[in-house]
Scaffold this motif. Structure first.
Motif, PDB file in Angstrom:
ATOM      1  N   ASN A   1      -0.277  25.507  76.617  1.00 43.71           N
ATOM      2  CA  ASN A   1       0.636  26.313  75.476  1.00 43.71           C
ATOM      3  C   ASN A   1       1.572  25.039  74.864  1.00 43.71           C
ATOM      4  N   LEU A   2       2.380  25.517  74.049  1.00 43.75           N
ATOM      5  CA  LEU A   2       3.290  24.304  73.624  1.00 43.75           C
ATOM      6  C   LEU A   2       4.092  23.454  74.612  1.00 43.75           C
ATOM      7  N   THR A   3       4.396  23.828  75.567  1.00 44.77           N
ATOM      8  CA  THR A   3       5.065  23.122  76.694  1.00 44.77           C
ATOM      9  C   THR A   3       3.990  21.967  77.403  1.00 44.77           C
TER      10      THR A   3
ATOM     11  N   ILE B   1      -2.557  28.346  73.572  1.00 39.48           N
ATOM     12  CA  ILE B   1      -2.136  29.809  73.431  1.00 39.48           C
ATOM     13  C   ILE B   1      -0.904  29.529  72.203  1.00 39.48           C
ATOM     14  N   ALA B   2      -1.266  29.470  71.237  1.00 38.81           N
ATOM     15  CA  ALA B   2      -0.268  29.221  69.915  1.00 38.81           C
ATOM     16  C   ALA B   2      -1.169  29.038  68.656  1.00 38.81           C
ATOM     17  N   VAL B   3      -0.535  29.261  67.698  1.00 42.50           N
ATOM     18  CA  VAL B   3      -1.355  28.642  66.457  1.00 42.50           C
ATOM     19  C   VAL B   3      -0.896  27.197  66.069  1.00 42.50           C
ATOM     20  N   GLY B   4       0.317  27.142  66.271  1.00 44.38           N
ATOM     21  CA  GLY B   4       0.732  25.517  66.287  1.00 44.38           C
ATOM     22  C   GLY B   4       0.199  24.619  67.441  1.00 44.38           C
ATOM     23  N   PHE B   5      -0.045  23.636  66.772  1.00 44.85           N
ATOM     24  CA  PHE B   5      -0.811  22.659  67.992  1.00 44.85           C
ATOM     25  C   PHE B   5      -0.253  21.105  67.987  1.00 44.85           C
TER      26      PHE B   5
ATOM     27  N   VAL C   1      -4.070  36.386  64.934  1.00 44.88           N
ATOM     28  CA  VAL C   1      -3.191  37.356  65.885  1.00 44.88           C
ATOM     29  C   VAL C   1      -1.675  37.405  65.699  1.00 44.88           C
ATOM     30  N   LEU C   2      -1.288  36.725  65.378  1.00 47.26           N
ATOM     31  CA  LEU C   2       0.310  35.992  65.257  1.00 47.26           C
ATOM     32  C   LEU C   2       1.032  36.243  63.879  1.00 47.26           C
ATOM     33  N   THR C   3      -0.024  36.634  62.823  1.00 46.63           N
ATOM     34  CA  THR C   3       0.694  36.312  61.723  1.00 46.63           C
ATOM     35  C   THR C   3       1.672  37.368  61.354  1.00 46.63           C
TER      36      THR C   3
ATOM     37  N   THR D   1       9.659  28.559  62.763  1.00 50.44           N
ATOM     38  CA  THR D   1       8.461  27.646  62.830  1.00 50.44           C
ATOM     39  C   THR D   1       8.490  26.724  63.902  1.00 50.44           C
ATOM     40  N   ARG D   2       8.918  25.534  63.696  1.00 48.62           N
ATOM     41  CA  ARG D   2       9.060  24.682  64.538  1.00 48.62           C
ATOM     42  C   ARG D   2      10.421  23.650  64.589  1.00 48.62           C
ATOM     43  N   GLY D   3      10.524  23.261  65.753  1.00 48.01           N
ATOM     44  CA  GLY D   3      11.826  22.329  65.740  1.00 48.01           C
ATOM     45  C   GLY D   3      11.295  21.039  65.196  1.00 48.01           C
TER      46      GLY D   3
ATOM     47  N   PRO E   1      15.300  32.295  71.190  1.00 48.42           N
ATOM     48  CA  PRO E   1      14.657  31.263  72.063  1.00 48.42           C
ATOM     49  C   PRO E   1      13.106  31.364  71.693  1.00 48.42           C
ATOM     50  N   HIS E   2      12.549  30.894  70.598  1.00 44.44           N
ATOM     51  CA  HIS E   2      11.323  30.554  70.109  1.00 44.44           C
ATOM     52  C   HIS E   2      10.311  31.842  70.503  1.00 44.44           C
ATOM     53  N   ILE E   3      10.878  33.114  70.079  1.00 44.79           N
ATOM     54  CA  ILE E   3      10.053  34.177  70.370  1.00 44.79           C
ATOM     55  C   ILE E   3       9.444  34.819  69.053  1.00 44.79           C
ATOM     56  N   GLY E   4       8.992  34.003  68.121  1.00 46.11           N
ATOM     57  CA  GLY E   4       8.430  34.420  66.865  1.00 46.11           C
ATOM     58  C   GLY E   4       7.208  35.262  67.154  1.00 46.11           C
ATOM     59  N   SER E   5       6.266  35.046  68.057  1.00 43.95           N
ATOM     60  CA  SER E   5       5.130  35.784  68.234  1.00 43.95           C
ATOM     61  C   SER E   5       5.385  36.553  69.549  1.00 43.95           C
ATOM     62  N   SER E   6       6.529  36.703  70.050  1.00 40.82           N
ATOM     63  CA  SER E   6       6.702  37.363  71.205  1.00 40.82           C
ATOM     64  C   SER E   6       6.862  39.137  71.245  1.00 40.82           C
TER      65      SER E   6
ATOM     66  N   THR F   1       1.236  41.111  70.703  1.00 42.22           N
ATOM     67  CA  THR F   1       0.636  40.043  70.290  1.00 42.22           C
ATOM     68  C   THR F   1       0.420  38.629  71.322  1.00 42.22           C
ATOM     69  N   ARG F   2       1.434  38.853  72.235  1.00 42.84           N
ATOM     70  CA  ARG F   2       1.198  37.901  73.274  1.00 42.84           C
ATOM     71  C   ARG F   2      -0.008  37.856  73.896  1.00 42.84           C
ATOM     72  N   ARG F   3      -0.347  39.283  74.197  1.00 41.89           N
ATOM     73  CA  ARG F   3      -1.565  39.531  74.986  1.00 41.89           C
ATOM     74  C   ARG F   3      -2.814  39.063  73.932  1.00 41.89           C
ATOM     75  N   ALA F   4      -3.049  39.507  72.794  1.00 38.99           N
ATOM     76  CA  ALA F   4      -3.923  38.965  71.984  1.00 38.99           C
ATOM     77  C   ALA F   4      -4.119  37.497  71.943  1.00 38.99           C
ATOM     78  N   MET F   5      -2.827  36.922  72.044  1.00 40.18           N
ATOM     79  CA  MET F   5      -2.868  35.125  71.747  1.00 40.18           C
ATOM     80  C   MET F   5      -3.735  34.644  73.184  1.00 40.18           C
ATOM     81  N   ALA F   6      -3.175  35.217  74.278  1.00 40.77           N
ATOM     82  CA  ALA F   6      -3.792  34.615  75.526  1.00 40.77           C
ATOM     83  C   ALA F   6      -5.345  34.818  75.704  1.00 40.77           C
TER      84      ALA F   6
HETATM   85  C1  DGY Z   1       2.734  29.428  67.768  1.00 42.53           C
HETATM   86  O1  DGY Z   1       1.872  30.014  68.052  1.00 42.53           O
HETATM   87  O2  DGY Z   1       2.730  28.214  67.371  1.00 42.53           O
HETATM   88  C2  DGY Z   1       3.975  30.060  68.331  1.00 42.53           C
HETATM   89  O3  DGY Z   1       5.173  29.021  68.014  1.00 42.53           O
HETATM   90  C3  DGY Z   1       4.274  30.114  69.842  1.00 42.53           C
HETATM   91  O4  DGY Z   1       5.085  31.012  70.104  1.00 42.53           O
END
Ligand code: DGY
Length: 325
Positions: free
Chosen positions: A52-54, A74-78, A99-101, A237-239, A284-289, A293-298
């Motif tokens: 994931n993004l970390t 596990i994110a749309v951003g990469f 899945v997170l749109t 979106t992103r820092g 704290p970066h919970i846009g998709s949380s 949705t988090r289950r679907a992302m994983a």
């Molecule tokens: C993403 O999917 O890029 C989100 O920022 C992760 O929660």
């Protein structure tokens, strides 16, 4: 023998159960982010990583993990994955779009409403015991309905935010390198404008583009000055897309009215300037949380990884590679 796969952070039981049918799964359920050395060490012998993004999947890591065939984010951003390095080394990279749109669009809208109506400030006012009863000028906010919304970045999530704006009868302006087809503009009642026109006219500016070198500090001191003093900026979106130091200054100086933020430069570190400000809503970066949705992302990431390791094309392959069975 099953291929080994590393899951770098905590996921759901069903994610692990799914992957275990096809792979030997090792996972970091302790959920402490793995530093670069530990990640490289734990990836030895692994054909796949669900990350994931970390996690930074870059050239030095790939050099140390020659058996790696897929990095399933596990994110749309990469922006945590060096796509060119993966492609050069024949490593498939995947993400979790779609899945997170809706969930992410909801959070952008929630931030806009919370910031406009000063919700976190209002809650603190009650919790601090300051409320002495109703009065006319109490915590005056601004209206979201019928206001002008400017969306910079009109991809899937941007368009979904525009759809929600229809219900609030907002005027929607947008800017993006790619203009939407006329029928989409009509359906969304959205008008394509230059970035400067958008900044000058919008009551709310929502940023919804991926982070990349070209979008670094897309909103800095100069852009903030182009916004109305009454305007509100939303970054969900992103820092790094916003110059946070410039934003702190602009909020202090009254260059703009307020900001709603779910993404920060260098997160989880946060510019301390934001912390004492009443005109900022922070998340704290919970846009998709959401749970669903988090289950679907994983699960999407797990399916991408399994497909890659069992000789199929992963549904969300980011790089153009032929699949190695
Ligand atoms: C993403 O999917 O890029 C989100 O920022 C992760 O929660």
């Amino acid at each position: 023998m099953k291929t080994k796969i590393l899951v770098t952070r905590e996921v759901f039981d069903e994610t692990l159960e799914y992957m275990a049918q096809y792979c030997e799964v090792e996972s970091n359920q302790a959920d402490v982010p793995l530093d670069a050395d530990t990640l490289a060490r734990r990836l030895q012998g692994c054909g796949g990583v669900v990350c994931n993004l970390t996690d930074c999947i870059d050239e030095p890591l790939l050099v140390r993990c020659p058996q790696l065939r897929v990095a399933a984010n596990i994110a749309v951003g990469f922006n945590n994955i060096d796509l060119a390095a993966c492609t050069a080394r024949g490593v498939m990279a995947t993400n979790t779009p779609e899945v997170l749109t809706d969930t992410t669009a909801d959070l952008a809208f929630a931030l806009m409403l919370a910031t406009a109506r000063r919700l976190t400030e209002a809650e603190a006012y009650i919790r601090n015991g300051q409320w002495r009863g109703w009065h006319l000028k109490q915590l005056l906010g601004v209206d979201v309905h019928h206001a002008t919304l400017g969306i910079i970045g009109m991809g899937r999530i941007g368009r979904t935010i525009a759809k929600r704006a229809l219900g609030f009868e907002m005027r929607v302006l947008y800017h993006d390198p790619i203009r939407q087809p006329a029928d989409v503009e009509r359906q969304l009642n959205a008008t394509y404008v230059t970035k400067d026109e958008l900044l000058a006219q919008a009551d709310f500016v929502i940023l919804q583009m991926p982070y990349a070198p070209e979008t670094h500090h897309l909103i800095g001191a100069a852009e903030l000055k182009k916004m109305k003093p009454s305007a509100i900026l939303i970054n969900s979106t992103r820092g790094g897309i916003v110059d946070d130091a410039a934003l702190v200054q602009a909020l202090r100086d009254g260059t703009i009215r307020a900001a709603g933020l779910d993404a920060f430069e260098g997160e989880p570190k946060i510019n301390p300037g934001f912390l004492g400000m009443k005109n900022v809503v922070l998340a704290p970066h919970i846009g998709s949380s959401t749970e669903a949705t988090r289950r679907a992302m994983a699960m999407t990431a797990a399916k991408n990884a399994v497909a890659a390791l069992t000789g199929s094309k992963p549904p969300n392959l980011l790089n153009k590679l032929s699949v190695r069975a």
